[in-house]
Design an enzyme around this catalytic site. Sequence first.
Site, PDB file in Angstrom:
ATOM      1  N   LYS A   1       0.803  -1.227   0.000  1.00 14.31           N
ATOM      2  CA  LYS A   1       0.000   0.000   0.000  1.00 14.31           C
ATOM      3  C   LYS A   1       0.835   1.276   0.000  1.00 14.31           C
ATOM      4  O   LYS A   1       0.356   2.339  -0.406  1.00 14.31           O
ATOM      5  CB  LYS A   1      -0.923  -0.001   1.213  1.00 14.31           C
ATOM      6  CG  LYS A   1      -2.030  -1.040   1.171  1.00 14.31           C
ATOM      7  CD  LYS A   1      -3.175  -0.610   0.301  1.00 14.31           C
ATOM      8  CE  LYS A   1      -4.393  -1.503   0.471  1.00 14.31           C
ATOM      9  NZ  LYS A   1      -5.542  -1.038  -0.330  1.00 14.31           N
TER      10      LYS A   1
ATOM     11  N   SER B   1       1.239  -9.707  -0.593  1.00 10.34           N
ATOM     12  CA  SER B   1       0.894  -8.282  -0.545  1.00 10.34           C
ATOM     13  C   SER B   1       1.118  -7.624   0.809  1.00 10.34           C
ATOM     14  O   SER B   1       1.250  -6.391   0.883  1.00 10.34           O
ATOM     15  CB  SER B   1      -0.563  -8.077  -0.976  1.00 10.34           C
ATOM     16  OG  SER B   1      -1.430  -8.883  -0.196  1.00 10.34           O
TER      17      SER B   1
END
Length: 331
Positions: free
Chosen positions: A65, A316
């Site tokens: 992110k 991720s």
Amino acid sequence: MRPLAGYRSGMGRPVTLVQLADVEAAAARIAGHVVRTQLVPWSDGDRDRPLWLKPENLQVIGAFKIRGAVNAVAALDPEARARGVVTHSSGNHAQALALAARRHGVKAHVVMPTTSPAVKVEATRALGADVTLVPPAERATRVAELVAEHGYTFIPPFDHPDVIAGQGTIGLEIVTDLPEVATVLVPVGGGGLVAGVATAIKARAPQVRVIACEPELAGDVADSMRHGERRVWPVDQTYRTIADSLRVSVGELTWEHIRARVDGVLTVSEDAIRAAVVALATRARLVAEPGGAVATAAYLEHRADLPPGPVVAVVSGGNIDPALLASLLAG
């Protein structure tokens, strides 16, 4: 960014999709602010479908992110920066925006669901953001109230072109580091990551298959693909999965990227997610949160369904609650 020629949304309106040039601009903008993660080979992968891991859990805030958040904050004009920024997030985008804002001298406020892991809430506060905890169903409405009250600039966790472009830099790195890649497996919640990765990869290497991966218990993308339209699942359904970072439904803008550029979707069981967290920790020496392990779970559970050739699975995020990790490792 420009409207994609001949392409229209489910509502019939021309859609402005992120383009390769936007991803390349993001790569230049975030250079020096993010880790350029290296591909890690999976030691006992399928001979016909060898697996490589893209360990975005090694980013400074423990998740991919940071790429989209840094790109979005860096792109703000001075007036917007002066007002401060706000978002809602279960944790990873919260930390990313907090750090991106701190690096650019911008005040950040984050609305987080009360179900967020404590490790993510504490990390977000430690990065200097003001945190408001609300029930999961109220996160978006609380952000709208803060924007109205204080004039903050809203930077969504996924449904924003600058965020999508920032996440797309992962795709650029994959095709640069492994030109022979055949399939890329990408976790999907709100869809910013897979939208960006697919944008970059389809522009640079259109023959590569990009597959979205999600929990069966939060399978709104698979549902959307089956029906040919965006399907939003209520939070009482998506919050059943252990993968807390993937409990949101796909966004409007990200869905348009997915339906235009993503080749398919794989769903995985809760047992497969748990097993993937353990396998990543014990076999690849990578700490992954459940949502971050979903692409690896998809490979382990569905590798026989993938076409031959090298596979990359994006890990991720790694912001797992320590107690949860200990319990999974203990079996």
